[in-house]
Write a protein that holds these residues in place. Sequence first.
Motif, PDB file in Angstrom:
ATOM      1  N   SER A 154       0.552  -0.999   0.797  1.00 43.35           N
ATOM      2  CA  SER A 154      -0.219   0.588   0.007  1.00 43.35           C
ATOM      3  C   SER A 154       0.540   1.543  -0.262  1.00 43.35           C
ATOM      4  O   SER A 154       0.780   1.919  -0.808  1.00 43.35           O
ATOM      5  CB  SER A 154      -0.697   0.060   1.304  1.00 43.35           C
ATOM      6  N   ILE A 155       2.185   0.906   0.626  1.00 41.74           N
ATOM      7  CA  ILE A 155       3.059   2.575   0.973  1.00 41.74           C
ATOM      8  C   ILE A 155       3.548   2.529  -0.542  1.00 41.74           C
ATOM      9  O   ILE A 155       3.924   3.662  -1.135  1.00 41.74           O
ATOM     10  CB  ILE A 155       3.902   2.655   1.501  1.00 41.74           C
ATOM     11  N   ALA A 156       4.162   1.727  -1.461  1.00 37.17           N
ATOM     12  CA  ALA A 156       4.191   1.354  -2.280  1.00 37.17           C
ATOM     13  C   ALA A 156       2.796   1.975  -3.656  1.00 37.17           C
ATOM     14  O   ALA A 156       3.824   2.988  -4.691  1.00 37.17           O
ATOM     15  CB  ALA A 156       5.070  -0.448  -2.918  1.00 37.17           C
ATOM     16  N   ARG A 157       2.309   1.342  -3.476  1.00 42.32           N
ATOM     17  CA  ARG A 157       1.475   2.250  -4.513  1.00 42.32           C
ATOM     18  C   ARG A 157       1.157   3.529  -4.243  1.00 42.32           C
ATOM     19  O   ARG A 157       0.732   4.085  -4.719  1.00 42.32           O
ATOM     20  CB  ARG A 157      -0.493   1.087  -4.208  1.00 42.32           C
ATOM     21  N   ALA A 158       1.538   4.613  -3.428  1.00 43.62           N
ATOM     22  CA  ALA A 158       1.430   5.255  -2.438  1.00 43.62           C
ATOM     23  C   ALA A 158       2.287   6.457  -3.400  1.00 43.62           C
ATOM     24  O   ALA A 158       2.551   7.392  -3.318  1.00 43.62           O
ATOM     25  CB  ALA A 158       0.698   5.557  -1.020  1.00 43.62           C
ATOM     26  N   LEU A 159       3.157   5.556  -3.805  1.00 41.29           N
ATOM     27  CA  LEU A 159       4.033   6.110  -4.475  1.00 41.29           C
ATOM     28  C   LEU A 159       4.266   6.500  -5.366  1.00 41.29           C
ATOM     29  O   LEU A 159       4.941   6.900  -5.764  1.00 41.29           O
ATOM     30  CB  LEU A 159       5.566   5.603  -3.387  1.00 41.29           C
ATOM     31  N   ILE A 160       3.976   5.392  -5.850  1.00 43.95           N
ATOM     32  CA  ILE A 160       4.081   5.346  -7.673  1.00 43.95           C
ATOM     33  C   ILE A 160       3.788   6.072  -8.150  1.00 43.95           C
ATOM     34  O   ILE A 160       4.523   6.751  -9.284  1.00 43.95           O
ATOM     35  CB  ILE A 160       3.313   5.100  -8.091  1.00 43.95           C
ATOM     36  N   ASN A 161       3.518   7.398  -8.355  1.00 44.16           N
ATOM     37  CA  ASN A 161       3.468   8.814  -8.327  1.00 44.16           C
ATOM     38  C   ASN A 161       4.595  10.213  -8.631  1.00 44.16           C
ATOM     39  O   ASN A 161       4.240  11.232  -8.323  1.00 44.16           O
ATOM     40  CB  ASN A 161       1.745   9.289  -8.740  1.00 44.16           C
ATOM     41  N   GLU A 170      -3.336   5.632  10.029  1.00 41.46           N
ATOM     42  CA  GLU A 170      -3.044   4.569  11.052  1.00 41.46           C
ATOM     43  C   GLU A 170      -2.093   3.425  10.148  1.00 41.46           C
ATOM     44  O   GLU A 170      -2.983   2.391  10.455  1.00 41.46           O
ATOM     45  CB  GLU A 170      -3.961   4.266  11.557  1.00 41.46           C
ATOM     46  N   PRO A 171      -0.791   3.641   9.637  1.00 38.00           N
ATOM     47  CA  PRO A 171      -0.725   2.480   8.673  1.00 38.00           C
ATOM     48  C   PRO A 171      -0.294   1.620   9.480  1.00 38.00           C
ATOM     49  O   PRO A 171       0.542   0.335   8.313  1.00 38.00           O
ATOM     50  CB  PRO A 171       0.554   3.967   8.117  1.00 38.00           C
ATOM     51  N   SER A 172       0.069   1.214  11.255  1.00 36.32           N
ATOM     52  CA  SER A 172       0.634  -0.273  10.622  1.00 36.32           C
ATOM     53  C   SER A 172      -0.555  -0.426  12.437  1.00 36.32           C
ATOM     54  O   SER A 172      -0.220  -1.395  12.891  1.00 36.32           O
ATOM     55  CB  SER A 172       1.867   0.027  12.289  1.00 36.32           C
ATOM     56  N   THR A 173      -1.631   0.000  11.963  1.00 33.94           N
ATOM     57  CA  THR A 173      -2.756  -0.642  13.286  1.00 33.94           C
ATOM     58  C   THR A 173      -2.574  -2.023  12.632  1.00 33.94           C
ATOM     59  O   THR A 173      -3.060  -2.721  11.875  1.00 33.94           O
ATOM     60  CB  THR A 173      -4.357  -0.399  12.843  1.00 33.94           C
ATOM     61  N   GLY A 174      -3.183  -2.988  13.776  1.00 35.26           N
ATOM     62  CA  GLY A 174      -3.241  -4.191  13.440  1.00 35.26           C
ATOM     63  C   GLY A 174      -1.732  -5.656  13.622  1.00 35.26           C
ATOM     64  O   GLY A 174      -1.833  -6.553  12.837  1.00 35.26           O
ATOM     65  N   LEU A 175      -0.386  -4.827  13.495  1.00 36.82           N
ATOM     66  CA  LEU A 175       1.087  -5.200  12.891  1.00 36.82           C
ATOM     67  C   LEU A 175       2.156  -5.798  13.693  1.00 36.82           C
ATOM     68  O   LEU A 175       1.092  -4.710  15.153  1.00 36.82           O
ATOM     69  CB  LEU A 175       2.074  -4.085  11.642  1.00 36.82           C
TER      70      LEU A 175
END
Length: 314
Positions: A154-161, A170-175
């Motif tokens: 998801s982080i990689a996808r957000a950086l594609i552009n 909340e990027p690390s919720t549940g990890l």
Amino acid sequence: MINTPVPKPSPIIVHAENLSKHYGKLCVVDGISFQINQGEFCGILGPNGAGKTTTLKMLVGNTPSTSGKLTVLGLPIPQQAREMRGRIGVVPQADNLDPDFTVVENLRVYGRYFGLKRTEVEKRITELLGFVALEEKADACINQLSGGMKRRLSIARALINRPELLILDEPSTGLDPQIRQNIWQLLRQLQREGLTIILTTHYMDEAERLCGRIILMDHGHILADRTPEELVRERIEPHVLEVFGTSVKAWKMANPLTGPIRCEQVGETCFYYGADLTSLVKTLDGWPGLRYDYRPANLEDVFLKMTGRELRDG
């Protein structure tokens, strides 16, 4: 470099002035003003119902403000929200990866949404899979990935552009802790490369370690806007003693407070705050069924002092 955002003449990435949002008679965000500059790693924190999620929705143009002014990347929002969204990256709280596509296909399709040329998309895919350590999973289906792998994708996808602003909800919720540390390393590298990052999280240790600045919200207002170090130094006593266990009530009665010490009790746990609590610590030895933790104050202590300990739904 993974991101290399294009420098802009103005260092101001987000500018909010008297920003408000009402749903009928309910005021969710009440006239807040703040500015986020290029290269900052800013955490927007608050309990449930504080208004932080609504603030993010206004920032990305998903909901219009009721009043006030908002610009993101120099563009008025929501008037030019579509243009702005082409220059930012967003990592939502819940993974919304397409389960019908492989890892590479998720990145490829998303890259095409931004009108990137095929050669540029393929180059970015190679770079980003290496950055998030998913090269060996390039052709895997989404349901074959662990939770941590999905988050990194998801982080990689957000950086594609090659965004100029990255927003993470909340990027690390549940990890688990190991995966959280891995995500933190990725975000630190992006910040070192100059990317402006906005983070929301309920993990105070995450905010304290990653963010150079904290905007603390509650009931639609900004309560504080400082560095984590300044918040801890200015808004809470230096030391905390947590005492808990079956005999805490008897111990507390036998050791009444003296001097400038503040106490809060939550269930069977007593929290003591002060500049020097060593004399209180010495009274704990020999009490059966009693445990304690004596430590420096941290951002979570500030958060609880300023927003309260009551349980909130939603």
